[in-house]
Scaffold this active site. Structure first.
Site, PDB file in Angstrom:
ATOM      1  N   THR A 215       0.811  -1.206   0.000  1.00 42.88           N
ATOM      2  CA  THR A 215       0.000   0.000   0.000  1.00 42.88           C
ATOM      3  C   THR A 215       0.850   1.264   0.000  1.00 42.88           C
ATOM      4  O   THR A 215       0.306   2.359  -0.001  1.00 42.88           O
ATOM      5  CB  THR A 215      -0.940   0.033   1.222  1.00 42.88           C
ATOM      6  OG1 THR A 215      -0.191  -0.327   2.373  1.00 42.88           O
ATOM      7  CG2 THR A 215      -2.087  -0.923   1.046  1.00 42.88           C
ATOM      8  N   GLU A 436     -22.356  -1.006   6.514  1.00 43.14           N
ATOM      9  CA  GLU A 436     -21.271  -0.274   7.179  1.00 43.14           C
ATOM     10  C   GLU A 436     -21.740   1.089   7.676  1.00 43.14           C
ATOM     11  O   GLU A 436     -21.367   1.515   8.770  1.00 43.14           O
ATOM     12  CB  GLU A 436     -20.071  -0.115   6.248  1.00 43.14           C
ATOM     13  CG  GLU A 436     -19.441  -1.424   5.773  1.00 43.14           C
ATOM     14  CD  GLU A 436     -19.029  -2.340   6.920  1.00 43.14           C
ATOM     15  OE1 GLU A 436     -18.715  -1.837   8.015  1.00 43.14           O
ATOM     16  OE2 GLU A 436     -19.047  -3.576   6.706  1.00 43.14           O
ATOM     17  N   HIS A 439     -23.457   0.623  10.953  1.00 46.61           N
ATOM     18  CA  HIS A 439     -22.517   0.567  12.082  1.00 46.61           C
ATOM     19  C   HIS A 439     -22.066   1.970  12.474  1.00 46.61           C
ATOM     20  O   HIS A 439     -22.030   2.332  13.649  1.00 46.61           O
ATOM     21  CB  HIS A 439     -21.257  -0.210  11.690  1.00 46.61           C
ATOM     22  CG  HIS A 439     -21.410  -1.699  11.715  1.00 46.61           C
ATOM     23  ND1 HIS A 439     -21.861  -2.369  12.805  1.00 46.61           N
ATOM     24  CD2 HIS A 439     -21.118  -2.637  10.782  1.00 46.61           C
ATOM     25  CE1 HIS A 439     -21.863  -3.677  12.540  1.00 46.61           C
ATOM     26  NE2 HIS A 439     -21.417  -3.870  11.308  1.00 46.61           N
TER      27      HIS A 439
HETATM   28  P1  ADP Z   1       4.659  -1.505   1.290  1.00 43.93           P
HETATM   29  O1  ADP Z   1       5.931  -1.037   1.870  1.00 43.93           O
HETATM   30  O2  ADP Z   1       3.459  -0.880   1.914  1.00 43.93           O
HETATM   31  O3  ADP Z   1       4.526  -2.979   1.219  1.00 43.93           O
HETATM   32  P2  ADP Z   1       5.749  -0.265  -1.016  1.00 43.93           P
HETATM   33  O4  ADP Z   1       5.901   1.118  -0.537  1.00 43.93           O
HETATM   34  O5  ADP Z   1       6.964  -1.097  -1.027  1.00 43.93           O
HETATM   35  O6  ADP Z   1       4.606  -1.017  -0.231  1.00 43.93           O
HETATM   36  O7  ADP Z   1       5.103  -0.216  -2.466  1.00 43.93           O
HETATM   37  C1  ADP Z   1       5.642  -0.918  -3.548  1.00 43.93           C
HETATM   38  C2  ADP Z   1       5.474  -0.132  -4.828  1.00 43.93           C
HETATM   39  O8  ADP Z   1       4.108  -0.012  -5.174  1.00 43.93           O
HETATM   40  C3  ADP Z   1       5.975   1.278  -4.715  1.00 43.93           C
HETATM   41  O9  ADP Z   1       7.324   1.362  -5.010  1.00 43.93           O
HETATM   42  C4  ADP Z   1       5.115   2.017  -5.730  1.00 43.93           C
HETATM   43  O10 ADP Z   1       5.649   1.874  -7.013  1.00 43.93           O
HETATM   44  C5  ADP Z   1       3.820   1.278  -5.674  1.00 43.93           C
HETATM   45  N1  ADP Z   1       2.881   1.925  -4.743  1.00 43.93           N
HETATM   46  C6  ADP Z   1       2.398   1.382  -3.614  1.00 43.93           C
HETATM   47  N2  ADP Z   1       1.539   2.225  -3.000  1.00 43.93           N
HETATM   48  C7  ADP Z   1       1.494   3.335  -3.752  1.00 43.93           C
HETATM   49  C8  ADP Z   1       0.789   4.575  -3.628  1.00 43.93           C
HETATM   50  N3  ADP Z   1      -0.053   4.815  -2.584  1.00 43.93           N
HETATM   51  N4  ADP Z   1       0.976   5.498  -4.567  1.00 43.93           N
HETATM   52  C9  ADP Z   1       1.798   5.275  -5.611  1.00 43.93           C
HETATM   53  N5  ADP Z   1       2.490   4.139  -5.778  1.00 43.93           N
HETATM   54  C10 ADP Z   1       2.349   3.154  -4.877  1.00 43.93           C
HETATM   55 ZN    ZN Z   2     -20.909  -5.593  10.321  1.00 44.08          ZN
END
Ligand code: ADP
Ligand code: ZN
Ligand code: MG
Length: 619
Positions: A215, A436, A439
């Site tokens: 994420t 939701e 809730h």
């Molecule tokens: P996590 O650390 O939460 O597992 P990462 O930061 O390593 O995730 O994300 C992996 C890749 O996915 C990033 O390098 C980016 O390219 C893409 N990515 C993930 N989340 C986003 C976001 N919110 N916005 C833009 N790109 C994202």
């Molecule tokens: Zn519920």
């Protein structure tokens, strides 16, 4: 846009290797050169030499440690006698023999540059070993890097400093606006710590980013450093879990030492759960000593620095906050937690926009339509999706990525994700949305339930189709009866909304009902909150009670008492149900408004949500 690890400066490697090569050349030279450059002297057996001495043919002899050179007396018209060499044997009587035969003899002084040779022969072999060792270290560790050979206990932290080519800012992260808002504050701390310390405010030490994988937690941490323009030390929790005991903790110490020198800066610990696993939960074998030491070191480092003299902010990321050691979450450590959740519709569109910048898009590409078709995708999934689509286009020799490529890519990625995210159909989506909102509405009106922070119909994992996130407003150790009843009503809010809107009930609420019933049963059998049954404990044993622990076995009791308990439990739940229905009926219009908005954006959180819920009026 992933940042690349800072490479080892090439100069350094070259230097290392040159050192090694030079050494080998020297060694070879010291063995080979003398025999090439020296005069060619024919060698003879030692016995011949002795024979010639005894025959009186030898004029002079030079004895050195491992060679004897001798010159014969000139015969006939020769100017000087021939020169021969032989290898000496251990012969103590040699001087006597020579003297007896009137031979002039002397020993050669040891060669002037011999110490170089012997020095090299001591120095070179270890160097070669070190070289080989380093080679393997580099291959296995991957990050041996500039610290070189004596760095086992040194931190492998990678440093990103301001001004590097791949500078990441908040503009590279989308769909996690709430998290960004919180982190903007951290950036401000780093930029102007004086503003806060002047008034005597404590700058937070630790911020924990919590959220499912992919994420953008790592990305956000880098963006904080990029925005603040401070050095960024990054290390992954899994790197700490090494084979040598004590290495992890010395690494932590070293990491913080480096960081304090460069303050203000950010220390980022990725995958904190790898070291921060709860010490009590680490199994029946007494836990993992190494990890525990590392964790203890981390705790003491975090306690050890005062933000006044060193603005070091520790960011950490985890997708399993529930297994973290509670000690990590105490004030003064990771006292701030930032939720980095899967993006909702508009967030997904924005993330697609970011990643589509680097590919050529066809005329017909509609990012919003793609976002609509990808509920449950995390940022990393979306980045992957864009790349898959680009690969498909390239494979088909198309000059730009078309919408059809995206459609096919979605299918591939979804197949890859398996059931990680469920795609709801429109009717299900609607039901989940009302549920939701139910809730949330009841929760905002009832005593004892925390502030509703987020509602979402982005499915999360296998179990929940949608969810309502309530944060407790304060730590609760004691709850009164009204608050417990409020909680039960909130749990029933989802089902009540379904009843009112659809006049039917779905299977989606079974977990809610389970929890509501458990809570009601505890009120009666453990907390003595029923007037009929009185302040008696009807549960087995005296183990510590936690509010969410579920009911344990009952004490042996009469049939009548058991029936009375059941009646009371049912009564509590039913009363709460009526309360929930009442609250929703009373705010029916508001529920429609919020639900429509939720269906459109898939998630509502923070201020927006608070404003909406503030309009709810108690029945
Ligand atoms: P996590 O650390 O939460 O597992 P990462 O930061 O390593 O995730 O994300 C992996 C890749 O996915 C990033 O390098 C980016 O390219 C893409 N990515 C993930 N989340 C986003 C976001 N919110 N916005 C833009 N790109 C994202
Ligand atoms: Zn519920
Ligand atoms: Mg990560």
């Amino acid at each position: 846009m992933p940042i690349k690890d800072k490479p080892t400066p090439p100069k350094f490697r070259l230097f290392n290797n040159i050192f090694l090569i030079l050494g080998v050349v020297f060694l070879a030279a010291s063995f080979i050169l003398p025999s090439i450059l020296g005069p060619k002297i024919p060698g003879v057996p030692y016995s011949l030499f002795i024979h010639q001495v005894q025959e009186g043919e030898v004029a002079r002899v030079q004895v050195s440690e491992n060679q004897i050179q001798y010159q014969l007396k000139p015969v006939a018209d020769e100017e000087a006698g021939q020169v021969f060499s032989t290898t000496p044997i251990f012969d103590l009587s040699l001087p006597k023999t020579l003297e007896a035969n009137g031979v002039e003899f002397a020993a050669t002084a040891p060669p002037k540059n011999r110490w170089v040779g012997s020095l090299l022969s001591w120095v070179i072999p270890p160097l070669i070993f070190v070289g080989i060792w380093q080679f393997f270290l580099r291959r296995s560790g991957g990050g041996g890097g500039p610290q070189g050979m004596l760095s086992i206990g040194k931190s492998k932290a990678k440093v990103y400093v301001e001004g590097e080519a791949a500078k990441i800012t908040f503009a590279d992260v989308a769909g996690v606006d709430e998290a960004k808002t919180e982190l903007v504050e951290i950036v401000d701390f780093l930029k102007t710590p004086e503003r806060y310390t002047q008034i005597g405010a404590h700058i937070p030490k630790g911020v924990l980013l919590v959220g499912p994988p992919g994420t953008g937690k790592t990305l956000l941490a880098k963006a904080v450093a990029g925005e603040a323009g401070v050095p960024f030390f990054s290390i992954s929790g899994s790197e700490f879990v090494e084979m040598f005991v004590g290495v992890g903790s010395s690494r932590v110490r070293d990491l913080f030492e480096q960081a304090k020198k460069q303050a203000p800066c950010i220390v980022f610990i990725d995958e904190l759960d790898a070291i921060g696993k709860s010490r009590s939960s680490s199994g029946m074998y007494g836990g993992n000593d190494e990890r525990e030491q590392t964790l203890n070191q981390l705790l003491s480092e975090m306690d050890g620095f005062a933000p006044e003299d060193a603005t070091v902010i520790v960011l950490a990321a985890t997708n399993r906050p529930e297994i973290l050691d509670p000690a990590l979450l105490r004030p003064g450590r990771f006292d701030r937690q930032v939720l980095v959740d899967r993006p909702a519709l508009s967030g997904r569109e924005a993330i697609l926009g970011i990643h589509a910048q680097t590919v050529k898009l066809g005329e017909d590409v509609d990012l919003k339509a793609i976002a609509t078709r990808t509920p449950g995708f995390a940022g990393a999934d979306l980045a992957n999706l864009v790349n898959e689509a680009a690969l498909l286009a390239a494979r088909n020799y198309r000059p730009a990525v078309a919408q059809a490529d995206f459609a096919e890519a979605i299918e591939r990625v979804v197949a890859g994700l398996e059931k990680k995210s469920r795609v709801l159909n429109d009717k299900e989506k609607k039901i989940v949305a009302y549920h939701e909102v139910g809730h949330a509405l009841v929760g905002s009106l009832m005593a004892g339930s925390g502030k509703v922070e987020k509602i979402s119909i982005v499915s999360r994992g296998m179990a929940a189709l949608g969810y309502t996130l309530q944060l407790p407003t304060e730590d609760r150790f004691l709850m009164d009866e009204a608050e417990l009843r409020g909680q039960i009503a909130t749990l029933l809010g989802g089902r009540s909304a379904e009843e009112i809107v659809f006049n039917s009930i779905t299977t989606g609420a079974s977990n809610d009902l389970q929890r509501a019933t458990d809570l009601a049963e505890q009120m009666v059998t453990a907390f003595g909150m029923s007037k009929v049954l009185g302040p008696l404990a009807y549960q087995q044993g005296s183990r510590p009670m936690f509010l969410d622990q579920g009911a344990s076995g009952r004490r042996t009791m009469s049939e009548e008492t058991a029936q009375a308990i059941d009646r009371e439990v049912k009564d509590i739940v039913e009363t709460a149900h009526q309360q929930a229905l009442e609250a929703i009926r009373h705010n029916r219009d508001l529920m429609e408004t919020i639900t429509m908005q939720l269906l459109e954006t898939e998630a509502i959180e923070g201020q927006t949500l608070h404003h909406l819920l503030d309009q709810a009026s108690p029945a």
